[in-house]
Scaffold this active site. Structure first.
Site, mmCIF file in Angstrom:
data_model
loop_
_atom_site.group_PDB
_atom_site.id
_atom_site.type_symbol
_atom_site.label_atom_id
_atom_site.label_comp_id
_atom_site.label_asym_id
_atom_site.label_seq_id
_atom_site.Cartn_x
_atom_site.Cartn_y
_atom_site.Cartn_z
ATOM 1 N N SER A 67 65.608 -53.857 -2.622
ATOM 2 C CA SER A 67 66.199 -55.132 -2.215
ATOM 3 C C SER A 67 65.249 -56.292 -2.448
ATOM 4 O O SER A 67 64.030 -56.145 -2.353
ATOM 5 C CB SER A 67 66.536 -55.103 -0.721
ATOM 6 N N GLN A 118 60.222 -47.500 -0.722
ATOM 7 C CA GLN A 118 61.224 -47.781 -1.747
ATOM 8 C C GLN A 118 61.415 -49.290 -1.849
ATOM 9 O O GLN A 118 61.680 -49.946 -0.859
ATOM 10 C CB GLN A 118 62.529 -47.100 -1.336
ATOM 11 N N GLU A 164 70.188 -41.697 -0.096
ATOM 12 C CA GLU A 164 70.026 -42.515 1.096
ATOM 13 C C GLU A 164 71.276 -42.460 1.960
ATOM 14 O O GLU A 164 71.202 -42.304 3.173
ATOM 15 C CB GLU A 164 69.727 -43.964 0.716
#
Lengths: 373, 390
Positions: B113, B110, B228
């Protein structure tokens, strides 16, 4: 080790809660609480009759003795609401602690004699256990009972007797040789003196027993009573912890209400993270404490699990409530320090509650022993 | 659990005896029978049943000797990617990606960020520019778990710098083997590289790898992040297990009787037990259809307690706590079992940062649960390219 048994409230519990909220709201609003806390007795005894009529004083008492035969889980719903409401009076002292002591320790005859009047609200009772300021472990009891003429003579001074000035019967812990015994003593026979207290909504008395004669049949159950009494105190601590969570929840609500409506620097103070995070942390601590108390009141039939769950709940709820009540004053700023605002009433209830049946360190010591640590 | 599901389970275990069937084959068969994500529709690894049935299925599979380790091995795919595909993907995309994800033949990562976008994820700067039927991606992602073994990566990129920040984002699936994708280990304070940095230089990907509409990237990301936080904060574990077990073990071995340390140990025990009971209560209330605020408190509480316990263990160890027995390896971390308390002390520092910092979690509790007002936002009505950065 037993697992948790169900957090979902039963139908009875939901019903009891709605009755309690309505009654306390109608008859014991915060204005009435403030009047009573400034009165000499601290509680209007006519309200006790009303609570008894609602079945509250006999909630845990078996049906054959005039009660409703429920358990601590049902009773705790009332304590939760009372904690929210800062309800004054001897409910914890009489309907919870003293009643449980008679139920747990008393013989069949003694239960049959004492419980109906407790259930009906005609008799108020209180435990007279402690003498020194840290007697929670029941190790240093100096009051003595010695046999005399087929009965007993009791000599000693009991302090921190909850609502002792209202009690008709005092359950006095005394040393009999190396054993501990519990004696049901009429309050007429002793000297009872109310003492000034930090939390005006829960009173205390000093009880002086100057060679009081007690008939043999008033020695409760079989000696030694230490183990039974510790079980009563474990259940009592769980009950008190529920009341503490009720108070902490109300503090959280007061803080949030205020943080949403109080403006400084052109915006609600709750929009500042310093305040918002404090409130969020209050929420976390209240919810965690609530989990421990709801667990504890549901495992009273399992002594091994109760020995863990009760001190867990007592230590977590005590520290949560003291912290949340303190932060409630901080969130409110100056107004929170005034007599007019209710925040101080909660702080006083919080701090004293955390000391009544064992401070958090004492409770954690019990927890450690139960865990073998 | 219905008879139909029972029959399917029996069939799966009979036709593919776990003891002799390779994991990938078993998981493939499990997918084909609809027992992978039971709440997905038929043909996509599910049977259209309530989500909670999956827990019963997994327990039965475990009892039958099967492995459900794929859910850990390919956590980011199975735990998060599948949810995104289910909610926002096309049937063609689901068909292409779900099965090999479940069998772990294709690993997932994923990529959200960035060095310049942590808590303020919607401010991210990695750019995707449309070129006919393709998109060209340039930029950098960070803290990317498993990127070095992943075949597919979930990517959120900026497709419209002139829109306000939440509206100019689009969600893609990237082939991590594409030219221009450069994955480098990111060394953390433990001396290991659990995570990666991923650099994109003119990476081309087909428009068919776009999830949902152009500009819908933020909405799609929220689906991922919700999954998450459930994955990080939501599990109910046995009493006294995990890090507190390590604390008790170290305490026991120390032979100490110090009352102050003992009280601290018991306070920590009480904290995690209160947290654990709260997780159980939250699950129960959710199952009963009456979820309350208790469910949202987990991530913050877990991070706080975990850090405190890890630090306490070193206190008990005294000078031994000053050692780092395995040394700073400067490599990929070994499997998770048997790490030293000193390693735990360092690793837990991330608990209050990863998956939503504790500050963000408290904002969420304050604003969404308690209803407190938000902070004034200076970037609210600005095109993304005009938002101050640094």
């Amino acid at each position: 080790m037993a697992e948790t048994v169900g957090f979902t409230p039963t139908e009875e519990m939901t019903l009891i809660r709605s009755t309690a909220r309505q009654f306390l709201g109608d008859r014991l609003s915060i204005g009435v609480v403030r009047e009573q806390m400034m009165s000499g007795e601290g509680f209007d005894r006519s309200l006790w009759k009303e609570m008894a009529e609602l079945g509250w004083t006999g909630l845990m008492i078996p049906e054959e003795h005039g009660g409703a035969g429920y358990g601590l889980a049902e009773l705790s719903v009332i304590l939760d609401e009372m904690g929210r409401n800062l309800t004054p009076g001897p409910f914890l002292a009489s309907a919870v602690l003293a009643t449980m002591a008679v139920m747990e320790i008393g013989s069949d005859e003694q239960r049959a004699e004492l419980l109906p009047a407790l259930a009906s609200g005609d008799r108020l009772a209180s435990l007279a256990l402690y003498e020194g300021p840290r007697d929670w472990g029941l190790d240093g009891i100096a009051t003595t009972a010695r046999p005399s003429g087929g009965g007993w003579v009791i000599e000693g001074v009991k302090r921190h007797v909850l609502d002792g000035h209202m009690a008709d019967t005092l359950l006095v812990l005394a040393r009999v040789g190396d054993d501990l015994g519990l004696f049901a003593v009429d309050s007429d026979a002793v000297e009872v003196e109310q003492v000034p207290v930090l939390d005006l909504t829960r009173r205390q008395a000093t009880v002086r027993l100057n060679g009081v004669h007690v008939p043999a049949e008033r020695a409760l159950g079989e000696r030694p009573v230490g183990q039974g009494l510790r079980r009563v105190l474990a259940m009592g601590s769980a009950a008190l912890a529920v009341e503490q969570v009720g108070g902490a929840q109300r503090c959280l609500e007061l803080s949030i209400e205020y943080a949403k409506t109080r403006y400084q620097f052109g915006r609600p103070i709750g929009s500042f993270q310093a305040v918002k995070h404090r409130c969020a942390e209050m929420l976390v601590r209240v919810e965690q404490a609530r989990s421990t108390t709801q667990h504890a009141v549901r495992v009273t039939d399992d002594p091994e699990e109760l020995a863990i769950a009760s001190p867990l709940a007592a230590s977590v709820a005590s520290e949560a409530y003291v912290w949340v009540a303190g932060e409630t004053i901080q969130v409110h700023g100056g107004i929170g320090f005034t007599w007019e605002h209710d925040a101080h009433l909660y702080l006083k209830r919080a701090k004293t509650s955390s000391l009544l049946l064992g401070d958090p360190r004492f409770q954690r010591d019990l927890l450690g022993r139960a865990l073998g640590l | 659990m219905s008879d139909h599901v029972e029959q399917l389970l029996d069939r799966l275990l009979e036709e593919h005896p776990p003891a002799t069937t390779p994991h990938e084959v078993f998981w493939g068969a499990q997918y084909d029978l609809g027992l992978a994500w039971v709440w997905h529709p038929d043909g996509f690894g599910g049977l259209g049943l309530p989500r909670r049935v999956q827990g019963l299925i997994d327990r039965r599979l475990l009892d039958g000797g099967a492995s459900v380790e794929n859910r850990h091995i390919n956590l980011l795919g199975i735990g998060m990617g599948a949810g995104v595909l289910a909610a926002h993907g096309s049937d063609a995309q689901r068909r292409r990606w779900l099965r090999p994800m479940f069998t772990t033949e294709e690993m997932w990562c994923q990529m959200f960020s960035e060095p310049g976008a942590g808590s303020d994820l919607a401010g991210l700067a990695t750019q995707a520019v449309r070129d006919g039927d393709e998109w060209v991606v340039n930029g950098q992602k960070v803290w990317t778990t498993l990127a070095h073994v992943a075949k597919w990566g979930m990517l959120v990129a900026r497709t419209d710098p002139d829109a306000v920040k939440h509206e100019g984002l689009t969600y893609f699936i990237v082939d991590m083997e594409s030219p221009g994708v450069d994955v480098r280990p990111l060394y953390q304070i433990t001396g290991e590289a659990e995570f990666n940095e991923v650099f994109f230089t003119d990476v081309r990907l087909p428009d068919s790898n776009r999830i949902d509409a152009v500009g819908a990237g933020w909405r799609v990301s929220l689906t991922t992040l919700m999954n998450e936080r459930v994955a990080i904060g939501g599990n109910a574990v046995p009493r006294g297990s995990g890090r507190i077990a390590q604390a008790i073990e170290v305490w026991g071995r120390s032979g100490l009787e110090d009352p102050v340390l003992r009280d601290e140990l018991l306070r920590l025990w009480a904290d995690v037990e209160a947290f654990r009971l709260t997780s159980i209560r939250a699950n129960e209330m959710t199952a009963a259809g009456t979820p309350g605020p208790e469910g949202s408190t987990g991530k913050w509480a877990w991070a706080t307690h975990n850090k405190a316990i890890a630090s306490f263990i070193l206190d008990v160890m005294g000078l031994e706590g000053t050692l780092y027995p395995d040394g700073y390896s400067m490599s990929r971390p070994p499997a998770f079992e048997g790490r030293s308390p000193q390693h735990g002390f360092l690793r837990t520092r991330a608990n209050s940062i990863e998956g939503g910092t504790s500050e963000i979690m408290l904002n969420i509790l304050g604003e969404r649960v308690l209803g407190l007002p938000g902070e004034p936002r200076v970037d609210k009505d600005l095109p993304w390219k005009e938002v101050p950065r640094g």
